[in-house]
Motif scaffolding. Structure first.
Motif, PDB file in Angstrom:
ATOM      1  N   GLU A  17      27.740  13.996 -25.513  1.00 11.85           N
ATOM      2  CA  GLU A  17      29.011  13.663 -26.174  1.00 11.85           C
ATOM      3  C   GLU A  17      28.785  13.492 -27.668  1.00 11.85           C
ATOM      4  OE1 GLU A  17      32.345  10.070 -26.260  1.00 11.85           O
ATOM      5  OE2 GLU A  17      30.631   9.919 -24.907  1.00 11.85           O
TER       6      GLU A  17
ATOM      7  N   ARG B 153      26.193  10.596 -22.683  1.00  7.47           N
ATOM      8  CA  ARG B 153      26.461  10.033 -24.011  1.00  7.47           C
ATOM      9  C   ARG B 153      25.785  10.857 -25.110  1.00  7.47           C
ATOM     10  NH1 ARG B 153      25.265   5.300 -21.247  1.00  7.47           N
ATOM     11  NH2 ARG B 153      27.127   4.189 -20.609  1.00  7.47           N
TER      12      ARG B 153
ATOM     13  N   PRO C  36      31.551   7.656 -19.200  1.00  8.14           N
ATOM     14  CA  PRO C  36      30.294   8.423 -19.100  1.00  8.14           C
ATOM     15  C   PRO C  36      29.689   8.348 -17.687  1.00  8.14           C
ATOM     16  CG  PRO C  36      30.344   7.246 -21.172  1.00  8.14           C
ATOM     17  CD  PRO C  36      31.544   6.784 -20.374  1.00  8.14           C
TER      18      PRO C  36
ATOM     19  N   ARG D  96      35.892  13.282 -20.978  1.00  4.67           N
ATOM     20  CA  ARG D  96      35.727  12.008 -21.684  1.00  4.67           C
ATOM     21  C   ARG D  96      37.011  11.594 -22.404  1.00  4.67           C
ATOM     22  NH1 ARG D  96      34.880   7.422 -22.249  1.00  4.67           N
ATOM     23  NH2 ARG D  96      33.493   6.474 -23.758  1.00  4.67           N
TER      24      ARG D  96
END
Length: 122
Positions: free
Chosen positions: A101, A98, A83, A72
């Protein structure tokens, strides 16, 4: 022959190439260049220290989360990925990437306090 050359060099050396104002301006430029070089070296050292801390923090994540963070944000020699690109590569949904993350960033923030990461946050 050598005496004539020495005489010539002595005479030419006595002729000022710059006015006093130009010498001062040149000295200031040299000093500014030296300051800039020191600043660049300090920033490079700081960047390297930050890279090491971030690498340590990312390495402390679960393997999949660490890979997601590297992809990322372009860490560890990887290119930055969206993503969606990460999801395709790992066989996940972009929403799950996401979420992982976000969870990883929260963990890095909490672990970063122990590594004095806040010093770089300004």
């Amino acid at each position: 022959m050598m005496n004539r050359l020495d005489d010539y060099l002595t005479r030419i050396g006595a002729i000022p190439l710059l006015t006093p104002e130009e010498e001062i301006a040149l000295a200031r430029r040299i000093e500014a260049g030296a300051r800039a070089a020191r600043l660049i070296a300090e920033r490079a050292a700081e960047h390297e220290a930050l890279r090491k801390v971030l690498t340590t923090l990312v390495d402390g994540l679960a393997a999949r989360q660490a890979l997601i963070m590297r992809l990322r944000y372009g860490l560890g020699g990887h290119d930055q990925h969206t993503p969606r690109q990460i999801a395709t590569r790992l066989g996940l949904t972009p929403q799950w990437v996401r979420a992982l993350e976000k969870e990883s960033l929260a963990r890095i923030r909490s672990l970063g306090r122990a590594h004095e990461l806040r010093a770089w946050a300004s």
